[in-house]
Design a protein around this motif. Structure first.
Motif, short mmCIF file in Angstrom:
data_model
loop_
_atom_site.label_atom_id
_atom_site.label_comp_id
_atom_site.label_asym_id
_atom_site.label_seq_id
_atom_site.Cartn_x
_atom_site.Cartn_y
_atom_site.Cartn_z
N ASP A 98 0.94 -1.19 0.06
CA ASP A 98 0.30 0.06 0.50
C ASP A 98 0.98 1.28 0.24
N LYS A 99 2.06 1.16 -0.06
CA LYS A 99 3.59 2.69 -0.09
C LYS A 99 3.41 2.55 -1.11
N ASP A 100 3.80 4.16 -1.68
CA ASP A 100 4.55 4.52 -2.82
C ASP A 100 5.70 4.72 -3.14
N ILE A 101 6.62 4.72 -3.99
CA ILE A 101 8.22 5.09 -3.63
C ILE A 101 8.03 6.04 -5.06
N TRP A 102 8.49 6.71 -4.38
CA TRP A 102 9.79 7.86 -5.61
C TRP A 102 11.04 8.16 -5.60
N CYS A 103 11.43 8.15 -6.73
CA CYS A 103 12.93 8.07 -6.90
C CYS A 103 13.37 8.68 -7.42
N TRP A 104 14.29 9.40 -7.63
CA TRP A 104 15.19 10.98 -8.11
C TRP A 104 16.28 10.61 -8.30
N THR A 105 16.21 10.72 -9.64
CA THR A 105 17.58 10.25 -10.68
C THR A 105 18.72 11.49 -11.40
N GLY A 106 19.83 11.15 -11.63
CA GLY A 106 19.98 12.20 -12.83
C GLY A 106 19.33 11.39 -14.01
N TYR A 107 19.73 10.43 -14.38
CA TYR A 107 19.55 9.62 -15.92
C TYR A 107 17.78 10.31 -16.31
N ARG A 108 18.35 10.55 -17.17
CA ARG A 108 16.74 10.47 -18.31
C ARG A 108 15.94 9.09 -18.61
N LEU A 109 14.32 9.51 -18.52
CA LEU A 109 14.31 8.22 -18.37
C LEU A 109 14.21 7.35 -19.97
N ASP A 110 14.52 8.13 -20.68
CA ASP A 110 14.28 7.78 -22.17
C ASP A 110 16.23 7.29 -22.55
N GLU A 111 16.71 7.39 -21.33
CA GLU A 111 18.07 6.25 -21.57
C GLU A 111 18.55 5.22 -20.67
N LEU A 112 17.15 4.80 -19.55
CA LEU A 112 17.36 3.99 -18.90
C LEU A 112 18.59 3.26 -19.16
N THR A 113 19.19 2.48 -18.66
CA THR A 113 19.79 0.60 -19.88
C THR A 113 18.56 -0.53 -18.98
N PRO A 114 18.46 -1.73 -19.76
CA PRO A 114 17.40 -2.69 -19.03
C PRO A 114 17.77 -2.85 -16.96
N ASP A 115 18.69 -2.04 -17.19
CA ASP A 115 19.13 -3.18 -14.70
C ASP A 115 17.84 -1.53 -14.63
N GLN A 116 18.27 -0.52 -15.07
CA GLN A 116 18.40 0.23 -13.79
C GLN A 116 16.52 0.60 -14.00
N ARG A 117 15.52 0.38 -15.54
CA ARG A 117 14.27 -0.37 -15.95
C ARG A 117 13.54 -0.57 -15.10
N SER A 118 14.47 -2.06 -14.82
CA SER A 118 13.63 -3.07 -13.66
C SER A 118 13.60 -2.16 -12.90
N ILE A 119 14.07 -1.32 -11.83
CA ILE A 119 13.70 -0.60 -11.05
C ILE A 119 12.99 -0.08 -11.40
N VAL A 120 12.76 1.02 -11.71
CA VAL A 120 11.86 2.29 -12.79
C VAL A 120 10.04 1.18 -12.41
N ASP A 121 10.21 -0.05 -12.91
CA ASP A 121 8.48 -0.51 -13.40
C ASP A 121 8.19 -0.95 -11.84
N LEU A 122 8.81 -0.10 -10.75
CA LEU A 122 8.77 -0.68 -9.46
C LEU A 122 8.24 0.35 -8.71
N VAL A 123 8.62 1.71 -9.31
CA VAL A 123 8.18 2.94 -8.29
C VAL A 123 7.30 3.51 -9.62
N ASP A 124 6.39 4.25 -8.37
CA ASP A 124 5.21 5.74 -8.75
C ASP A 124 5.54 6.54 -9.17
N VAL A 125 6.48 7.62 -8.75
CA VAL A 125 7.00 8.96 -9.48
C VAL A 125 8.64 8.46 -9.85
N LEU A 126 9.08 8.69 -11.31
CA LEU A 126 10.33 9.13 -10.77
C LEU A 126 10.88 10.81 -11.59
#
Length: 194
Positions: A98-126
């Motif tokens: 029931d908890k949300d996850i926010w993540c701040w990163t210097g990488y842009r969404l369109d330049e993420l690696t597959p491993d980075q995307r696997s984390i972003v797939d689990l966050v609510d706000v980037l």
């Protein structure tokens, strides 16, 4: 992975009362960064099972209810942090659905690696993008410079949210009327507002 600071109660880094973890390690090293002490991968404290347990316990605390977890730094999506961050967000999803996850990163969404995307797939706000001092704007909510984008993902149908509500777009929009929210589809529906 190392972390620089953990705040069990935080009302600044995201919507509502939260737990916030500032990890160590950042490749971007933005000019004017307010968190330069987090740049080195080995700065701060070693992230241990005990710290992971504490975060989960704090998220489950009924005396001080937290809306979710915020991840910042440094950069949670630094290549050296990915294994531990993935384990942490997966654990939050399993034990605190029931908890949300926010993540701040210097990488842009369109330049993420597959491993980075696997984390972003689990966050609510980037919140993505490097801090650029020349276009810094202190009036922005949850961002330091106007190039940074708040991506709010619709996770209402996610496996961990079978009976939970998503972040509440009207609440997010009301608090962050100056935010640009991405209209780029990722692997699921993504909210869009300007």
């Amino acid at each position: 992975m190392h972390y620089h600071q953990y705040y069990p109660i935080d009302v600044v880094n995201g919507l509502g009362t939260r737990c916030s973890l500032f990890v160590s390690g950042c490749e971007h090293q933005c000019k004017g960064c307010y968190n330069q002490s987090t740049w080195r991968l080995d700065s701060g404290h070693l992230f241990t099972q005990e710290m992971s347990d504490r975060i989960i316990a704090d998220l489950k605390d009924t005396k001080v209810r937290r809306r979710g977890l915020s991840l910042s730094g440094g950069d949670p999506l630094h290549p050296a942090n990915l294994v531990e961050i993935y384990a942490l967000v997966t654990r939050v999803r399993n034990e605190c659905p029931d908890k949300d996850i926010w993540c701040w990163t210097g990488y842009r969404l369109d330049e993420l690696t597959p491993d980075q995307r696997s984390i972003v797939d689990l966050v609510d706000v980037l919140i993505d993008g490097k801090y650029i001092a020349e276009i810094a704007d202190p009036s922005l909510v949850w961002r330091g410079s106007s190039n940074q984008v708040i991506h709010e993902f619709d996770r209402s149908g996610a496996w961990w949210r079978q009976c939970s509500q998503n972040i509440g777009t009207s609440q997010l929009h009301a608090l962050s009327s100056s935010a640009r929210v991405s209209d780029q589809p990722v692997t699921r529906q993504c909210g869009s507002r300007s």
